[in-house]
Design a protein around this motif. Structure first.
Motif, mmCIF file in Angstrom:
data_model
loop_
_atom_site.group_PDB
_atom_site.id
_atom_site.type_symbol
_atom_site.label_atom_id
_atom_site.label_comp_id
_atom_site.label_asym_id
_atom_site.label_seq_id
_atom_site.Cartn_x
_atom_site.Cartn_y
_atom_site.Cartn_z
ATOM 1 N N ALA A 2 -31.307 18.325 -33.438
ATOM 2 C CA ALA A 2 -31.490 17.094 -34.204
ATOM 3 C C ALA A 2 -30.889 15.906 -33.465
ATOM 4 O O ALA A 2 -31.460 14.816 -33.456
ATOM 5 C CB ALA A 2 -30.866 17.231 -35.593
ATOM 6 N N ASP A 6 -32.776 12.483 -32.279
ATOM 7 C CA ASP A 6 -32.283 11.154 -32.646
ATOM 8 C C ASP A 6 -32.041 10.279 -31.411
ATOM 9 O O ASP A 6 -32.353 9.086 -31.410
ATOM 10 C CB ASP A 6 -30.985 11.273 -33.452
ATOM 11 C CG ASP A 6 -31.222 11.803 -34.857
ATOM 12 O OD1 ASP A 6 -32.395 11.796 -35.304
ATOM 13 O OD2 ASP A 6 -30.253 12.238 -35.500
ATOM 14 N N ASP A 174 -39.403 14.531 -37.021
ATOM 15 C CA ASP A 174 -38.618 15.357 -37.936
ATOM 16 C C ASP A 174 -39.519 15.814 -39.070
ATOM 17 O O ASP A 174 -40.631 15.312 -39.250
ATOM 18 C CB ASP A 174 -37.446 14.541 -38.512
ATOM 19 C CG ASP A 174 -36.429 14.152 -37.450
ATOM 20 O OD1 ASP A 174 -35.917 15.055 -36.780
ATOM 21 O OD2 ASP A 174 -36.166 12.941 -37.292
#
Length: 198
Positions: A2, A6, A174
Protein backbone atom coordinates in the motif's frame (compact mmCIF):
# COMPACT_ATOMS: atom_id res chain seq x y z
CA UNK A 1 2.52 -2.71 -0.94
CA UNK A 2 0.00 0.00 0.00
CA UNK A 3 2.87 2.36 0.79
CA UNK A 4 4.41 1.72 -2.63
CA UNK A 5 1.09 2.47 -4.34
CA UNK A 6 0.70 5.69 -2.34
CA UNK A 7 4.25 6.79 -3.18
CA UNK A 8 3.70 6.11 -6.88
CA UNK A 9 0.40 8.00 -6.84
CA UNK A 10 2.11 10.98 -5.22
CA UNK A 11 4.94 10.87 -7.75
CA UNK A 12 2.40 11.03 -10.59
CA UNK A 13 0.50 13.88 -8.91
CA UNK A 14 3.70 15.89 -8.53
CA UNK A 15 4.61 15.26 -12.17
CA UNK A 16 1.17 16.29 -13.42
CA UNK A 17 1.12 19.43 -11.25
CA UNK A 18 4.52 20.48 -12.61
CA UNK A 19 3.48 19.83 -16.21
CA UNK A 20 0.22 21.76 -15.85
CA UNK A 21 1.95 24.65 -14.06
CA UNK A 22 4.38 24.96 -16.99
CA UNK A 23 1.58 25.46 -19.55
CA UNK A 24 1.60 28.87 -21.26
CA UNK A 25 -1.44 31.11 -21.63
CA UNK A 26 -2.01 30.23 -25.28
CA UNK A 27 -1.80 26.51 -24.47
CA UNK A 28 -4.35 26.92 -21.66
CA UNK A 29 -6.78 28.79 -23.91
CA UNK A 30 -6.46 26.14 -26.62
CA UNK A 31 -7.01 23.37 -24.05
CA UNK A 32 -10.08 25.17 -22.63
CA UNK A 33 -11.59 25.60 -26.10
CA UNK A 34 -10.89 21.97 -26.97
CA UNK A 35 -12.43 20.73 -23.73
CA UNK A 36 -15.49 22.92 -24.29
CA UNK A 37 -15.99 21.47 -27.78
CA UNK A 38 -15.54 17.87 -26.61
CA UNK A 39 -17.90 18.24 -23.64
CA UNK A 40 -20.56 19.89 -25.79
CA UNK A 41 -20.20 17.01 -28.26
CA UNK A 42 -20.49 14.46 -25.45
CA UNK A 43 -23.61 16.05 -23.96
CA UNK A 44 -25.27 16.35 -27.35
CA UNK A 45 -24.38 12.79 -28.40
CA UNK A 46 -25.83 11.39 -25.16
CA UNK A 47 -28.81 13.79 -25.28
CA UNK A 48 -28.12 14.71 -21.65
CA UNK A 49 -30.43 17.27 -20.08
CA UNK A 50 -28.81 17.21 -16.65
CA UNK A 51 -25.11 17.02 -15.78
CA UNK A 52 -22.80 17.33 -12.83
CA UNK A 53 -19.56 19.15 -13.50
CA UNK A 54 -16.89 21.06 -11.57
CA UNK A 55 -15.47 24.55 -11.35
CA UNK A 56 -11.76 24.38 -12.22
CA UNK A 57 -9.25 25.35 -9.53
CA UNK A 58 -5.50 25.84 -9.88
CA UNK A 59 -4.36 24.04 -13.03
CA UNK A 60 -7.36 21.71 -13.48
CA UNK A 61 -8.65 21.35 -17.04
CA UNK A 62 -10.83 24.40 -17.62
CA UNK A 63 -14.57 23.67 -17.84
CA UNK A 64 -15.64 27.33 -17.71
CA UNK A 65 -16.47 27.51 -21.42
CA UNK A 66 -18.60 24.39 -21.19
CA UNK A 67 -20.40 25.66 -18.09
CA UNK A 68 -21.25 28.88 -19.90
CA UNK A 69 -22.66 26.85 -22.79
CA UNK A 70 -24.65 24.63 -20.39
CA UNK A 71 -26.10 27.68 -18.61
CA UNK A 72 -27.10 29.33 -21.89
CA UNK A 73 -28.77 26.11 -23.12
CA UNK A 74 -30.75 25.68 -19.91
CA UNK A 75 -29.15 22.39 -18.87
CA UNK A 76 -29.74 21.33 -15.28
CA UNK A 77 -26.22 21.60 -13.80
CA UNK A 78 -25.00 20.39 -10.40
CA UNK A 79 -21.64 21.51 -8.99
CA UNK A 80 -19.88 19.92 -5.98
CA UNK A 81 -19.49 21.30 -2.48
CA UNK A 82 -16.97 19.55 -0.21
CA UNK A 83 -18.22 18.44 3.22
CA UNK A 84 -16.26 17.83 6.42
CA UNK A 85 -17.16 14.10 6.36
CA UNK A 86 -15.44 13.61 3.00
CA UNK A 87 -18.59 13.42 0.88
CA UNK A 88 -19.88 15.96 -1.60
CA UNK A 89 -23.06 17.95 -1.38
CA UNK A 90 -24.27 19.37 -4.68
CA UNK A 91 -25.28 22.88 -5.66
CA UNK A 92 -27.73 23.82 -8.39
CA UNK A 93 -26.09 27.15 -9.28
CA UNK A 94 -28.04 30.37 -9.62
CA UNK A 95 -25.20 31.71 -11.83
CA UNK A 96 -25.27 34.87 -9.71
CA UNK A 97 -21.90 34.74 -7.99
CA UNK A 98 -19.42 32.75 -5.92
CA UNK A 99 -18.50 32.16 -2.27
CA UNK A 100 -15.53 30.49 -0.56
CA UNK A 101 -16.14 26.84 0.27
CA UNK A 102 -14.10 24.19 2.10
CA UNK A 103 -10.31 24.24 1.59
CA UNK A 104 -10.65 27.73 0.07
CA UNK A 105 -12.30 26.31 -3.04
CA UNK A 106 -14.80 28.68 -4.70
CA UNK A 107 -18.41 27.50 -4.85
CA UNK A 108 -21.37 28.99 -6.71
CA UNK A 109 -24.35 30.56 -5.05
CA UNK A 110 -27.40 28.37 -5.45
CA UNK A 111 -29.59 25.66 -3.94
CA UNK A 112 -27.84 23.00 -1.83
CA UNK A 113 -28.77 19.39 -2.50
CA UNK A 114 -27.82 16.14 -0.75
CA UNK A 115 -24.98 13.81 -1.80
CA UNK A 116 -27.58 11.52 -3.40
CA UNK A 117 -28.87 14.20 -5.80
CA UNK A 118 -26.09 13.52 -8.29
CA UNK A 119 -27.43 10.01 -8.87
CA UNK A 120 -30.28 11.55 -10.84
CA UNK A 121 -28.22 13.37 -13.48
CA UNK A 122 -27.79 12.02 -17.00
CA UNK A 123 -24.01 12.47 -17.02
CA UNK A 124 -21.23 13.12 -14.50
CA UNK A 125 -18.17 15.16 -15.53
CA UNK A 126 -15.39 14.92 -12.94
CA UNK A 127 -11.87 16.32 -12.54
CA UNK A 128 -8.84 14.04 -12.43
CA UNK A 129 -5.11 14.14 -12.08
CA UNK A 130 -4.78 11.30 -14.59
CA UNK A 131 -6.80 8.46 -16.14
CA UNK A 132 -5.62 5.18 -17.62
CA UNK A 133 -6.99 3.04 -20.44
CA UNK A 134 -8.82 0.67 -18.08
CA UNK A 135 -10.79 3.54 -16.51
CA UNK A 136 -8.70 3.98 -13.37
CA UNK A 137 -8.98 7.61 -12.26
CA UNK A 138 -6.28 9.18 -10.10
CA UNK A 139 -7.54 12.12 -8.05
CA UNK A 140 -5.65 14.55 -5.86
CA UNK A 141 -5.70 12.49 -2.67
CA UNK A 142 -8.65 13.82 -0.69
CA UNK A 143 -10.98 11.09 -1.98
CA UNK A 144 -14.13 13.19 -2.38
CA UNK A 145 -15.13 11.82 -5.77
CA UNK A 146 -14.11 8.23 -4.94
CA UNK A 147 -16.31 8.31 -1.82
CA UNK A 148 -19.20 9.87 -3.67
CA UNK A 149 -19.00 7.45 -6.59
CA UNK A 150 -18.53 4.45 -4.29
CA UNK A 151 -21.59 5.36 -2.20
CA UNK A 152 -24.01 5.76 -5.10
CA UNK A 153 -26.77 3.19 -5.63
CA UNK A 154 -27.35 4.49 -9.15
CA UNK A 155 -24.26 5.80 -10.89
CA UNK A 156 -24.70 7.76 -14.13
CA UNK A 157 -21.98 7.53 -16.80
CA UNK A 158 -18.85 9.20 -15.40
CA UNK A 159 -16.37 11.03 -17.64
CA UNK A 160 -13.07 12.37 -16.30
CA UNK A 161 -11.51 15.47 -17.88
CA UNK A 162 -7.73 15.56 -18.31
CA UNK A 163 -5.10 17.05 -20.57
CA UNK A 164 -3.68 14.82 -23.31
CA UNK A 165 -0.50 13.90 -21.41
CA UNK A 166 -2.56 12.80 -18.39
CA UNK A 167 -4.35 10.01 -20.28
CA UNK A 168 -1.90 7.14 -19.79
CA UNK A 169 -1.59 3.38 -20.31
CA UNK A 170 -1.76 2.37 -16.64
CA UNK A 171 -2.03 3.84 -13.14
CA UNK A 172 -1.66 2.37 -9.65
CA UNK A 173 -5.04 1.66 -8.06
CA UNK A 174 -6.67 0.64 -4.79
CA UNK A 175 -9.81 -1.38 -4.11
CA UNK A 176 -11.82 1.79 -3.41
CA UNK A 177 -11.03 3.32 -6.82
CA UNK A 178 -14.16 3.45 -8.98
CA UNK A 179 -13.51 3.18 -12.73
CA UNK A 180 -14.83 5.92 -14.98
CA UNK A 181 -16.92 5.35 -18.10
CA UNK A 182 -14.71 7.49 -20.29
CA UNK A 183 -12.17 10.25 -20.59
CA UNK A 184 -12.41 13.68 -22.21
CA UNK A 185 -9.30 15.52 -23.41
CA UNK A 186 -9.04 18.68 -25.51
CA UNK A 187 -8.95 16.56 -28.67
CA UNK A 188 -11.11 13.47 -28.05
CA UNK A 189 -13.66 11.46 -26.09
CA UNK A 190 -12.82 7.84 -25.33
CA UNK A 191 -15.12 5.27 -23.74
CA UNK A 192 -13.26 3.03 -21.29
CA UNK A 193 -15.78 1.19 -19.13
CA UNK A 194 -18.79 0.84 -21.43
CA UNK A 195 -17.80 -0.75 -24.77
CA UNK A 196 -21.43 -0.88 -25.91
CA UNK A 197 -21.42 2.91 -26.07
CA UNK A 198 -18.41 3.20 -28.41
Amino acid sequence: MADEIDLEKQRIRDEVRARRAAMGDAERVAARDGITAQLVSLVEAREARSVSCYLPVASEPDTSGFLGWARDRGLDVLLPSAREDGLLDWIRPSWEGMVQGAHGIPEPLGAFLSPMAVGEVDLMIVPACAVDRTGVRLGWGRGYFDKSLGSMERRPPVFAVVHEADFVDSLPSDLHDVPVTGVVTPSRIEYLDDPAEE
